[in-house]
Design an enzyme around this catalytic site. Sequence first.
Site, PDB file in Angstrom:
ATOM      1  N   ARG A  10      -9.352 -23.428   6.280  1.00 48.03           N
ATOM      2  CA  ARG A  10     -10.555 -23.355   6.159  1.00 48.03           C
ATOM      3  C   ARG A  10     -11.270 -24.558   5.934  1.00 48.03           C
ATOM      4  O   ARG A  10     -12.262 -25.100   6.033  1.00 48.03           O
ATOM      5  CB  ARG A  10     -11.136 -22.184   5.497  1.00 48.03           C
ATOM      6  N   ASP A  68      -2.596 -33.416  11.250  1.00 48.59           N
ATOM      7  CA  ASP A  68      -1.158 -33.257  10.400  1.00 48.59           C
ATOM      8  C   ASP A  68      -1.540 -34.237   9.354  1.00 48.59           C
ATOM      9  O   ASP A  68      -1.892 -35.317   9.505  1.00 48.59           O
ATOM     10  CB  ASP A  68      -0.021 -33.702  10.992  1.00 48.59           C
ATOM     11  N   ASP A 157      -7.007 -32.939  -3.884  1.00 51.80           N
ATOM     12  CA  ASP A 157      -8.039 -33.522  -4.326  1.00 51.80           C
ATOM     13  C   ASP A 157      -8.417 -33.831  -5.811  1.00 51.80           C
ATOM     14  O   ASP A 157      -8.613 -34.612  -6.192  1.00 51.80           O
ATOM     15  CB  ASP A 157      -9.303 -32.779  -3.735  1.00 51.80           C
TER      16      ASP A 157
END
Length: 199
Positions: A10, A68, A157
């Site tokens: 998502r 990827d 992140d």
Amino acid sequence: MKIVLASNNRGKLAELRAMLAPLGFELITQGELGIPEAPEPYHTFVENALAKARHASAHSGLPALADDAGLCVDAFGGLPGVQTAFYATRFGYEKGDDNNVRALLEQMRDVDNRRAALVSTLVAVRSEQDPEPLIAVGRVVGEIARAPVGSHGFGFDPVMLIPEFGQTFAQLPVEVKNANSHRGRAARAMLALMRERWL
């Protein structure tokens, strides 16, 4: 034009939908079409992305886009690389973003060289047999933080510290992250390729 995203992630879908919107493409996930995930047996991002794009196109009859991406840590010889999504499982944790971050920080606890790159390789095909796939690569170099910081984004992140901002990707506003992320860079390159060759 409808394009199948060869992923059910998502986070990737949201980022890529926003980035491809200027071309008027409707991006749908392979899961929405009942397409199973493709095997990813290769050791490079480009080979896996191409295999995923061809797989999604073969099952849907539509053009397909695959990504990827992964984290390449200098101190680990570029690993985890294509195995980034499964990194935590190597250390006894279940697959998942939080566990990947936990495992990485544990493995890097006593490592001084914290340089790493997030790499995204996007591949687009018009059909399963497309002899001229579009290939775009985005790469961002930063350092692995000592602890997760920030609440935006996904994956690594929270620990990918970007020197020019002095913050992790998870601390940056979404529009700033998208403009500067590995996927953002790859998507901009892919947009240019699609404009040049597909429109």
